[in-house]
Design a protein around this motif. Structure first.
Motif, PDB file in Angstrom:
ATOM      1  N   ARG A  29     -20.373   7.511  -4.434  1.00 54.86           N
ATOM      2  CA  ARG A  29     -19.311   7.061  -3.541  1.00 54.86           C
ATOM      3  C   ARG A  29     -19.644   7.477  -2.113  1.00 54.86           C
ATOM      4  O   ARG A  29     -20.035   8.604  -1.858  1.00 54.86           O
ATOM      5  CB  ARG A  29     -17.956   7.677  -3.931  1.00 54.86           C
ATOM      6  CG  ARG A  29     -17.499   7.504  -5.348  1.00 54.86           C
ATOM      7  CD  ARG A  29     -16.817   6.197  -5.681  1.00 54.86           C
ATOM      8  NE  ARG A  29     -15.830   5.709  -4.772  1.00 54.86           N
ATOM      9  CZ  ARG A  29     -14.521   5.680  -4.991  1.00 54.86           C
ATOM     10  NH1 ARG A  29     -14.048   6.157  -6.120  1.00 54.86           N
ATOM     11  NH2 ARG A  29     -13.701   5.180  -4.101  1.00 54.86           N
ATOM     12  N   THR A  30     -19.468   6.569  -1.209  1.00 57.34           N
ATOM     13  CA  THR A  30     -19.650   6.883   0.212  1.00 57.34           C
ATOM     14  C   THR A  30     -18.348   6.616   0.943  1.00 57.34           C
ATOM     15  O   THR A  30     -17.467   5.909   0.451  1.00 57.34           O
ATOM     16  CB  THR A  30     -20.764   6.016   0.837  1.00 57.34           C
ATOM     17  OG1 THR A  30     -20.337   4.649   0.812  1.00 57.34           O
ATOM     18  CG2 THR A  30     -22.080   6.166   0.083  1.00 57.34           C
ATOM     19  N   GLU A  31     -18.238   7.162   2.138  1.00 61.64           N
ATOM     20  CA  GLU A  31     -17.046   6.926   2.941  1.00 61.64           C
ATOM     21  C   GLU A  31     -16.869   5.424   3.194  1.00 61.64           C
ATOM     22  O   GLU A  31     -15.764   4.901   3.131  1.00 61.64           O
ATOM     23  CB  GLU A  31     -17.142   7.663   4.281  1.00 61.64           C
ATOM     24  CG  GLU A  31     -16.953   9.149   4.176  1.00 61.64           C
ATOM     25  CD  GLU A  31     -17.068   9.843   5.520  1.00 61.64           C
ATOM     26  OE1 GLU A  31     -17.486   9.202   6.518  1.00 61.64           O
ATOM     27  OE2 GLU A  31     -16.736  11.030   5.583  1.00 61.64           O
ATOM     28  N   SER A  32     -17.971   4.745   3.467  1.00 64.84           N
ATOM     29  CA  SER A  32     -17.895   3.312   3.752  1.00 64.84           C
ATOM     30  C   SER A  32     -17.368   2.538   2.541  1.00 64.84           C
ATOM     31  O   SER A  32     -16.535   1.641   2.690  1.00 64.84           O
ATOM     32  CB  SER A  32     -19.271   2.766   4.145  1.00 64.84           C
ATOM     33  OG  SER A  32     -19.674   3.336   5.362  1.00 64.84           O
ATOM     34  N   ASP A  33     -17.850   2.884   1.344  1.00 60.21           N
ATOM     35  CA  ASP A  33     -17.378   2.204   0.133  1.00 60.21           C
ATOM     36  C   ASP A  33     -15.884   2.429  -0.081  1.00 60.21           C
ATOM     37  O   ASP A  33     -15.137   1.495  -0.400  1.00 60.21           O
ATOM     38  CB  ASP A  33     -18.134   2.704  -1.106  1.00 60.21           C
ATOM     39  CG  ASP A  33     -19.588   2.266  -1.130  1.00 60.21           C
ATOM     40  OD1 ASP A  33     -19.913   1.269  -0.454  1.00 60.21           O
ATOM     41  OD2 ASP A  33     -20.380   2.927  -1.829  1.00 60.21           O
ATOM     42  N   ILE A  34     -15.460   3.669   0.107  1.00 62.78           N
ATOM     43  CA  ILE A  34     -14.052   3.999  -0.105  1.00 62.78           C
ATOM     44  C   ILE A  34     -13.170   3.268   0.903  1.00 62.78           C
ATOM     45  O   ILE A  34     -12.153   2.674   0.549  1.00 62.78           O
ATOM     46  CB  ILE A  34     -13.845   5.531  -0.022  1.00 62.78           C
ATOM     47  CG1 ILE A  34     -14.615   6.226  -1.161  1.00 62.78           C
ATOM     48  CG2 ILE A  34     -12.370   5.892  -0.061  1.00 62.78           C
ATOM     49  CD1 ILE A  34     -14.761   7.712  -0.992  1.00 62.78           C
ATOM     50  N   VAL A  35     -13.555   3.276   2.158  1.00 62.72           N
ATOM     51  CA  VAL A  35     -12.769   2.602   3.199  1.00 62.72           C
ATOM     52  C   VAL A  35     -12.770   1.096   2.964  1.00 62.72           C
ATOM     53  O   VAL A  35     -11.728   0.436   3.095  1.00 62.72           O
ATOM     54  CB  VAL A  35     -13.308   2.966   4.602  1.00 62.72           C
ATOM     55  CG1 VAL A  35     -12.673   2.092   5.673  1.00 62.72           C
ATOM     56  CG2 VAL A  35     -13.078   4.438   4.894  1.00 62.72           C
ATOM     57  N   ASN A  36     -13.918   0.528   2.587  1.00 58.65           N
ATOM     58  CA  ASN A  36     -13.972  -0.909   2.294  1.00 58.65           C
ATOM     59  C   ASN A  36     -13.045  -1.280   1.138  1.00 58.65           C
ATOM     60  O   ASN A  36     -12.327  -2.284   1.206  1.00 58.65           O
ATOM     61  CB  ASN A  36     -15.402  -1.340   1.973  1.00 58.65           C
ATOM     62  CG  ASN A  36     -16.215  -1.611   3.207  1.00 58.65           C
ATOM     63  OD1 ASN A  36     -15.698  -2.116   4.199  1.00 58.65           O
ATOM     64  ND2 ASN A  36     -17.496  -1.276   3.157  1.00 58.65           N
ATOM     65  N   GLN A  37     -13.047  -0.482   0.059  1.00 60.31           N
ATOM     66  CA  GLN A  37     -12.166  -0.757  -1.074  1.00 60.31           C
ATOM     67  C   GLN A  37     -10.699  -0.636  -0.679  1.00 60.31           C
ATOM     68  O   GLN A  37      -9.868  -1.452  -1.074  1.00 60.31           O
ATOM     69  CB  GLN A  37     -12.483   0.192  -2.228  1.00 60.31           C
ATOM     70  CG  GLN A  37     -13.781  -0.116  -2.932  1.00 60.31           C
ATOM     71  CD  GLN A  37     -14.113   0.928  -3.992  1.00 60.31           C
ATOM     72  OE1 GLN A  37     -13.427   1.934  -4.128  1.00 60.31           O
ATOM     73  NE2 GLN A  37     -15.181   0.672  -4.743  1.00 60.31           N
TER      74      GLN A  37
END
Length: 169
Positions: A29-37
């Protein structure tokens, strides 16, 4: 490594940032993935649909309750109208000489009526609606004739566990 995705620099509240930091600790999990989701879920109106579905369920339940209240009100009005019609047809005329005594008796009976009504309302056991619901409830709330007949039939015999073990051996 250059990315084709646009880069943004939002400001987060400390509590939201703490949740983001905790979520990115999971492997993969990356910050970008979490924010995108999170943004995708926000823009998909998924939350709105869930909230709307809950509101619709509540409104439906309220509508059914109002329909029940309306039917009870109709029953009460019809029962009262029937009583008044009966009362007016059977009550005899009172002579002028007996009017004072009849009025006194009427006041006493009315006080008895009010006391009875107060008692019923305080106990929370309305007589009319309990009886009317018994008479007018739809059949889906009760057993069908077949189900009632099956209740009176003896239970079919089941083989005991030892008989099951003997049959499989």
């Amino acid at each position: 490594m250059a990315s084709s995705n646009p880069r943004i620099h939002p400001y987060l509240k400390p509590s939201v940032f703490a949740h983001l930091q905790a979520a990115k600790l999971k492997p993969g999990r990356t910050e970008s993935d979490i924010v995108n989701q999170a943004l995708a879920a926000f823009f998909s109106h998924e939350h709105d649909d869930k909230r709307d579905a809950a509101l619709i369920r509540r409104l439906d339940r309220l509508s059914r309750q109002i329909e029940g209240l309306e039917s009870k009100q109709i029953i009460a009005a019809e029962a009262f109208a029937l009583f008044v019609r009966y009362f007016l047809t059977v009550i005899p005329q009172v002579s002028d000489a007996d009017k004072k005594a009849a009025q006194a008796e009427g006041h006493a009976r009315f006080e008895t009526y009010l006391n009875s009504l107060q008692s019923i309302l305080q106990d929370g056991e309305p007589i009319l609606f309990n009886r009317m619901e018994d008479q007018l409830s739809d059949g889906s709330k009760f057993f069908t004739e077949d189900e009632l007949a099956r209740l009176h039939q003896p239970r079919p015999e089941r083989p005991s566990k030892t008989e099951d073990a003997d049959a499989t051996a």
